[in-house]
Design an enzyme around this catalytic site. Structure first.
Site, PDB file in Angstrom:
ATOM      1  CB  SER A   1       6.673  27.459  -6.547  1.00 53.75           C
ATOM      2  OG  SER A   1       6.944  26.686  -5.660  1.00 53.75           O
ATOM      3  CG  ASN A   2       9.744  23.644  -8.179  1.00 58.99           C
ATOM      4  OD1 ASN A   2       9.628  22.583  -7.499  1.00 58.99           O
ATOM      5  ND2 ASN A   2      10.699  24.441  -7.829  1.00 58.99           N
ATOM      6  N   PRO A   3       6.421  21.958  -8.773  1.00 56.00           N
ATOM      7  CG  PRO A   3       5.733  20.514 -10.583  1.00 56.00           C
ATOM      8  CD  PRO A   3       6.602  21.530 -10.172  1.00 56.00           C
TER       9      PRO A   3
END
Ligand code: CTP
Length: 432
Positions: free
Chosen positions: A216-218
């Site tokens: 995923s990513n932040p």
């Protein structure tokens, strides 16, 4: 609380009646005032037993009205002197609204300053009930609510939860932030996007390796949620397609929760079929594990190599669908870049057939992922570049929506011939 466009200079008559939830309305009065509204508080005698009028006076910077008969100097009694408050108001909000006051409003009683002004007002009215669960569910109260609703009074809440008696039940007032959302919805409904359908995507996607691990990513979803709110403030019907986030749903949006890029793709293509605008703020993963293990992957002695495969490019698919359906009329994309911001963003706008792209350098301090602020440049296909200073994500959203309103109002804005298939073909041919 920063200024909110839809509240600027709007006159709100805030009627406070006698319930313990009155203390929470201090927060609402403060938020509304800070956001730019002109708030005139009218309290019933019972309300003044819970909160001092001085508290509201200090928070709003304006006089607070309590007494029907006092004379504000030589001349007219208060209710005659202040009936103008009711006539000039953009919205009457009664919060908390007790069972007693709802009953009075239903029957048109005018036995205190608040009920008198409410009867005289011609603007929309929002009632925010707060009472014991038994009082709320009583057929008398329910019949009153039904009558008031039929007359066009808006209701917000109550909700279930702990009440002043210590018991659990339905009758608890909704929280000030949520009341604010209802106020924005009512005041914004005739805005420049009234009758328009806007689809917004927000947050990250998750691509699972196994049942407990994902790529995923932040992305926090903040920018997308702010865009949804800004669209609501302009009167749009908003569908918010959100990846996993902890953000509260803006009042009035239809929210669709998704997890993976594929789910986001499917939800967006369905939602935009009849939409006017797509605001694609989600940070969609470009790759997913080729296989998702059905059970938790156990560690071994050797290194683990993951094989990743491309996810669908949502904007490219939208561009393709748009050539057939003409929807959405306006497509806004986002570009998160760590280098060559303008060139990279322009290339994406071209490749995915966007009408605007909001470019931000995710490595800049206080901009991008996980912070409250953002610094962006809005680029258009005609070569325009609107550079915005570092500002809150809400302010960025306001600026983007103003551009969208302009685009929709110019007939030429609608369909640009797109190099849409190019991106799709590129995606199908080879991973980036
Ligand atoms: N986007 C999309 N589908 C994807 C990936 C991105 O629709 N699978 C959208 C994003 O929501 C954004 C725009 O495309 O509006 C640009 O996203 P970005 O991640 O900056 O660019 P990519 O096209 O993924 O290119 P790269 O990762 O190579 O920079």
């Amino acid at each position: 609380m920063e200024p909110i466009g839809v509240l600027q200079g709007r006159k709100i008559l805030l009627g406070v009646t006698g319930g313990i939830a009155a203390y929470k309305i201090c927060t609402l009065a403060s938020h509304l005032t800070q956001a730019g509204a002109e708030v005139d508080v009218v309290m019933t005698e019972a309300a003044t037993r819970f909160v001092a009028p001085l508290t509201f006076q200090a928070l709003t910077g304006r006089p607070v009205y309590t007494d029907l008969w006092s004379t504000p100097g030589p001349g007219l009694p208060t209710h005659i002197a202040h009936v103008g408050l009711a006539h000039s108001a953009d919205l009457v909000v009664i919060a908390p609204a007790t069972a007693n006051t709802l009953a009075k409003l239903t029957h048109g009683l005018a036995d205190n300053l608040l009920t008198t002004l409410a009867l005289a007002a011609t603007c929309p009215m929002l009632a925010v009930p707060a009472m014991d669960a038994g009082m709320w569910s009583n057929p008398a109260t329910q019949a009153n609510v039904e009558t008031l609703r039929a007359r066009g009074v808006h209701f917000a809440g109550p909700t279930r939860g702990r009440m002043a008696s210590g018991l659990e039940g339905e009758g608890r007032m909704i929280e000030p932030e949520e009341i604010l959302g209802h106020i924005r919805l009512i005041l914004g409904r005739n805005g420049p996007l009234a009758g328009r359908r806007v689809v917004v995507t927000a947050g990250p996607t998750r691509e699972f390796l196994d049942p407990v691990r994902f790529l995923s990513n932040p992305s926090s979803g903040c920018q997308g949620f702010a865009l949804a709110q800004a669209a609501l403030d302009r009167g749009a019907r908003v569908t918010l397609i959100a990846g996993p986030t902890h953000l509260p749903t803006p009042v009035g949006v239809e929210r669709v929760d998704v997890v993976s890029a594929q789910e986001m793709h499917d939800a967006v293509l369905e939602a935009v079929a009849e939409a006017d605008v797509l605001l694609m703020a989600a940070a969609v993963a470009d790759y997913r594990p080729e296989k998702t293990a059905p059970q938790k992957i156990k560690k071994g002695e050797r290194d683990l190599t993951l094989h990743l495969t491309r996810t669908p490019d949502v904007l490219a698919a939208v561009a393709e669908q748009r050539t057939e359906t003409g929807h959405p009329r306006v497509v806004v994309g986002f570009a998160a870049e760590s280098q060559d911001l303008i060139e990279n963003a322009r290339a994406k706008m071209e490749a995915k057939g966007m009408d605007l792209i909001v470019a931000n350098d995710v490595t800049a301090p206080d901009a991008g992922f996980g912070v409250e602020t953002n610094q962006v440049v809005i680029l258009d296909p005609q070569g325009g570049a609107q550079e915005l200073p570092l500002m809150s994500k809400s302010a960025v959203a306001e600026a983007v929506l103003d551009r969208v309103v302009d685009l929709l109002s110019t007939a030429t804005s609608s369909r640009r011939p797109a190099q849409k298939t190019t991106e799709t073909q590129r995606a199908q041919r080879s991973p980036k």
